[in-house]
Structure formats: structure tokens, C-alpha cells
Write a protein that holds these residues in place. Structure first.
Motif, PDB file in Angstrom:
ATOM      1  N   PRO A  72      -6.903   2.228   1.331  1.00 57.13           N
ATOM      2  CA  PRO A  72      -6.029   2.920   0.374  1.00 57.13           C
ATOM      3  C   PRO A  72      -5.194   4.029   1.012  1.00 57.13           C
ATOM      4  CG  PRO A  72      -8.151   2.494  -0.636  1.00 57.13           C
ATOM      5  CD  PRO A  72      -8.273   2.095   0.818  1.00 57.13           C
ATOM      6  N   ARG A  73      -5.731   4.748   1.964  1.00 58.95           N
ATOM      7  CA  ARG A  73      -4.956   5.830   2.587  1.00 58.95           C
ATOM      8  C   ARG A  73      -3.736   5.294   3.340  1.00 58.95           C
ATOM      9  NH1 ARG A  73      -9.434   7.334   7.071  1.00 58.95           N
ATOM     10  NH2 ARG A  73      -9.258   5.402   8.215  1.00 58.95           N
ATOM     11  N   ASP A  74      -3.808   4.035   3.818  1.00 55.81           N
ATOM     12  CA  ASP A  74      -2.655   3.437   4.486  1.00 55.81           C
ATOM     13  C   ASP A  74      -1.500   3.262   3.498  1.00 55.81           C
ATOM     14  OD1 ASP A  74      -4.065   3.190   6.934  1.00 55.81           O
ATOM     15  OD2 ASP A  74      -4.949   1.308   6.240  1.00 55.81           O
ATOM     16  N   ILE A  75      -1.815   2.903   2.272  1.00 54.65           N
ATOM     17  CA  ILE A  75      -0.791   2.745   1.243  1.00 54.65           C
ATOM     18  C   ILE A  75      -0.205   4.104   0.886  1.00 54.65           C
ATOM     19  CG2 ILE A  75      -0.317   1.914  -1.100  1.00 54.65           C
ATOM     20  CD1 ILE A  75      -1.113  -0.294   1.005  1.00 54.65           C
ATOM     21  N   THR A  76      -1.058   5.118   0.792  1.00 51.44           N
ATOM     22  CA  THR A  76      -0.579   6.470   0.500  1.00 51.44           C
ATOM     23  C   THR A  76       0.364   6.947   1.597  1.00 51.44           C
ATOM     24  OG1 THR A  76      -2.648   6.954  -0.659  1.00 51.44           O
ATOM     25  CG2 THR A  76      -1.283   8.839  -0.010  1.00 51.44           C
ATOM     26  N   ARG A  77       0.012   6.697   2.847  1.00 52.68           N
ATOM     27  CA  ARG A  77       0.880   7.087   3.962  1.00 52.68           C
ATOM     28  C   ARG A  77       2.212   6.352   3.907  1.00 52.68           C
ATOM     29  NH1 ARG A  77      -4.023   6.769   8.167  1.00 52.68           N
ATOM     30  NH2 ARG A  77      -4.796   8.891   7.892  1.00 52.68           N
ATOM     31  N   TYR A  78       2.160   5.067   3.579  1.00 50.92           N
ATOM     32  CA  TYR A  78       3.389   4.282   3.466  1.00 50.92           C
ATOM     33  C   TYR A  78       4.297   4.859   2.379  1.00 50.92           C
ATOM     34  CZ  TYR A  78       6.553   0.506   2.280  1.00 50.92           C
ATOM     35  OH  TYR A  78       7.671  -0.219   1.993  1.00 50.92           O
ATOM     36  N   VAL A  79       3.724   5.151   1.229  1.00 53.74           N
ATOM     37  CA  VAL A  79       4.506   5.707   0.121  1.00 53.74           C
ATOM     38  C   VAL A  79       5.087   7.061   0.525  1.00 53.74           C
ATOM     39  CG1 VAL A  79       4.367   6.614  -2.247  1.00 53.74           C
ATOM     40  CG2 VAL A  79       3.277   4.431  -1.666  1.00 53.74           C
ATOM     41  N   ALA A  80       4.306   7.884   1.198  1.00 50.77           N
ATOM     42  CA  ALA A  80       4.792   9.195   1.652  1.00 50.77           C
ATOM     43  C   ALA A  80       5.992   9.032   2.583  1.00 50.77           C
ATOM     44  CB  ALA A  80       3.676   9.963   2.353  1.00 50.77           C
ATOM     45  N   ARG A  81       5.909   8.101   3.509  1.00 50.82           N
ATOM     46  CA  ARG A  81       7.017   7.873   4.447  1.00 50.82           C
ATOM     47  C   ARG A  81       8.256   7.351   3.714  1.00 50.82           C
ATOM     48  NH1 ARG A  81       2.724   5.445   8.046  1.00 50.82           N
ATOM     49  NH2 ARG A  81       2.109   7.197   9.355  1.00 50.82           N
ATOM     50  N   GLN A  82       8.042   6.472   2.729  1.00 47.91           N
ATOM     51  CA  GLN A  82       9.166   5.936   1.967  1.00 47.91           C
ATOM     52  C   GLN A  82       9.872   7.041   1.180  1.00 47.91           C
ATOM     53  OE1 GLN A  82       9.602   2.928   3.632  1.00 47.91           O
ATOM     54  NE2 GLN A  82      10.527   2.482   1.674  1.00 47.91           N
ATOM     55  N   ILE A  83       9.084   7.897   0.543  1.00 42.29           N
ATOM     56  CA  ILE A  83       9.683   8.996  -0.225  1.00 42.29           C
ATOM     57  C   ILE A  83      10.471   9.910   0.703  1.00 42.29           C
ATOM     58  CG2 ILE A  83       9.226  11.061  -1.621  1.00 42.29           C
ATOM     59  CD1 ILE A  83       6.758   9.553  -2.742  1.00 42.29           C
ATOM     60  N   LEU A  84       9.903  10.230   1.860  1.00 37.70           N
ATOM     61  CA  LEU A  84      10.591  11.095   2.814  1.00 37.70           C
ATOM     62  C   LEU A  84      11.866  10.435   3.312  1.00 37.70           C
ATOM     63  CD1 LEU A  84      10.588  13.767   4.360  1.00 37.70           C
ATOM     64  CD2 LEU A  84       9.290  12.608   6.166  1.00 37.70           C
ATOM     65  N   HIS A  85      11.808   9.155   3.601  1.00 40.08           N
ATOM     66  CA  HIS A  85      12.984   8.424   4.078  1.00 40.08           C
ATOM     67  C   HIS A  85      14.083   8.398   3.011  1.00 40.08           C
ATOM     68  CE1 HIS A  85      15.395   5.415   6.113  1.00 40.08           C
ATOM     69  NE2 HIS A  85      15.391   4.700   4.998  1.00 40.08           N
ATOM     70  N   GLU A  86      13.695   8.157   1.764  1.00 43.53           N
ATOM     71  CA  GLU A  86      14.675   8.038   0.680  1.00 43.53           C
ATOM     72  C   GLU A  86      15.271   9.374   0.264  1.00 43.53           C
ATOM     73  OE1 GLU A  86      12.674   5.970  -2.473  1.00 43.53           O
ATOM     74  OE2 GLU A  86      12.448   4.145  -1.275  1.00 43.53           O
ATOM     75  N   THR A  87      14.460  10.429   0.281  1.00 46.70           N
ATOM     76  CA  THR A  87      14.939  11.718  -0.229  1.00 46.70           C
ATOM     77  C   THR A  87      15.235  12.731   0.868  1.00 46.70           C
ATOM     78  OG1 THR A  87      12.734  12.712  -0.441  1.00 46.70           O
ATOM     79  CG2 THR A  87      13.553  11.394  -2.317  1.00 46.70           C
ATOM     80  N   GLY A  88      14.557  12.601   1.994  1.00 48.87           N
ATOM     81  CA  GLY A  88      14.705  13.591   3.056  1.00 48.87           C
ATOM     82  C   GLY A  88      14.045  14.917   2.721  1.00 48.87           C
ATOM     83  N   GLN A  89      13.284  14.962   1.643  1.00 44.57           N
ATOM     84  CA  GLN A  89      12.688  16.206   1.179  1.00 44.57           C
ATOM     85  C   GLN A  89      11.165  16.122   1.185  1.00 44.57           C
ATOM     86  OE1 GLN A  89      14.466  18.992   0.268  1.00 44.57           O
ATOM     87  NE2 GLN A  89      16.210  17.824   1.046  1.00 44.57           N
ATOM     88  N   LEU A  90      10.539  16.981   1.956  1.00 42.39           N
ATOM     89  CA  LEU A  90       9.090  17.032   1.999  1.00 42.39           C
ATOM     90  C   LEU A  90       8.517  17.443   0.641  1.00 42.39           C
ATOM     91  CD1 LEU A  90       6.811  16.516   3.912  1.00 42.39           C
ATOM     92  CD2 LEU A  90       6.938  18.891   4.658  1.00 42.39           C
ATOM     93  N   SER A  91       9.240  18.281  -0.064  1.00 44.72           N
ATOM     94  CA  SER A  91       8.775  18.695  -1.398  1.00 44.72           C
ATOM     95  C   SER A  91       8.711  17.499  -2.348  1.00 44.72           C
ATOM     96  CB  SER A  91       9.678  19.781  -1.974  1.00 44.72           C
ATOM     97  OG  SER A  91      11.011  19.310  -2.095  1.00 44.72           O
TER      98      SER A  91
END
Length: 106
Positions: free
Chosen positions: A58-77
Motif C-alpha cells: 500500500p505505501r507504494d501506491i501512496t508514494r505513486y499518488v504523492a509523485r503524481q500530485i507533485l508532478h501535476e501541481t508542482g506544489q508540495l502543499s
């Protein structure tokens, strides 16, 4: 989705009554953890994400989602908000972002 559909179909064939795809709030914590873990492993295996030589957790999926959000928004927040985190450090770690504050610089 496919595996959840199979599970729903299987449970529908087992007879009347309330059926759970994975768990419910009344389940004991150890039963819920086991059920969710088994469901996740089935989904990962049937989706081709997890194999005998490469396990997906499950943590691999969480990491993937985190990277996708960062890639799409450029915002760590946005990573923190999207994952329900209160820590930007935690969000950065999940997104694979190495960042330093001014006090960290040599």
C-alpha cells in the motif's frame, strides 16, 4: 476495480445478507487489517502490479499518488492536502523530493 467486481459477484452468489467487499467499522482491527491486506494483494496481483519477484505494498501506491500530485501541481502543499498529511516533510518524503531548509545548508 476488476477484483472488487469479482469479489462482489462471489459474495452475491454466497446467499442473502449484508456482504462486505473488504471490511466494516464494526470489524476487529486485526480482522480489518488482514482483510484489507488480502484485498489489496489480490488487486495488485490481478492488475499485474505485484508478481513473485516484485511485491507491491500500500505505501507504494501512496508514494505513486504523492509523485503524481507533485508532478501535476508542482506544489508540495497539494501533496500534503491530497494525502491528508499535516507535515510538508512527510509529503516531501512520500513524493521522493529531497529538499533542504536554509538551516540545513552547510
Amino acid at each position: 476495480m476488476y477484483v472488487l467486481g469479482l469479489r462482489a459477484a462471489h459474495q452475491a452468489r454466497t446467499g442473502p445478507g449484508p456482504h462486505l467487499l473488504v471490511t466494516c467499522s464494526e470489524s476487529a482491527s486485526r480482522v480489518a487489517q488482514s482483510s484489507v491486506g488480502t484485498g489489496f494483494n489480490d488487486i495488485a496481483r490481478h492488475a499485474g502490479l505485484s508478481t513473485r519477484t516484485r511485491k507491491v505494498e500500500p505505501r507504494d501506491i501512496t508514494r505513486y499518488v504523492a509523485r503524481q500530485i507533485l508532478h501535476e501541481t508542482g506544489q508540495l502543499s497539494e501533496v500534503a492536502r491530497g494525502l491528508g498529511l499535516s507535515s510538508l516533510d512527510g509529503a516531501a518524503g512520500l513524493a521522493g523530493l529531497a529538499w533542504r531548509t536554509r538551516s540545513d545548508k552547510p
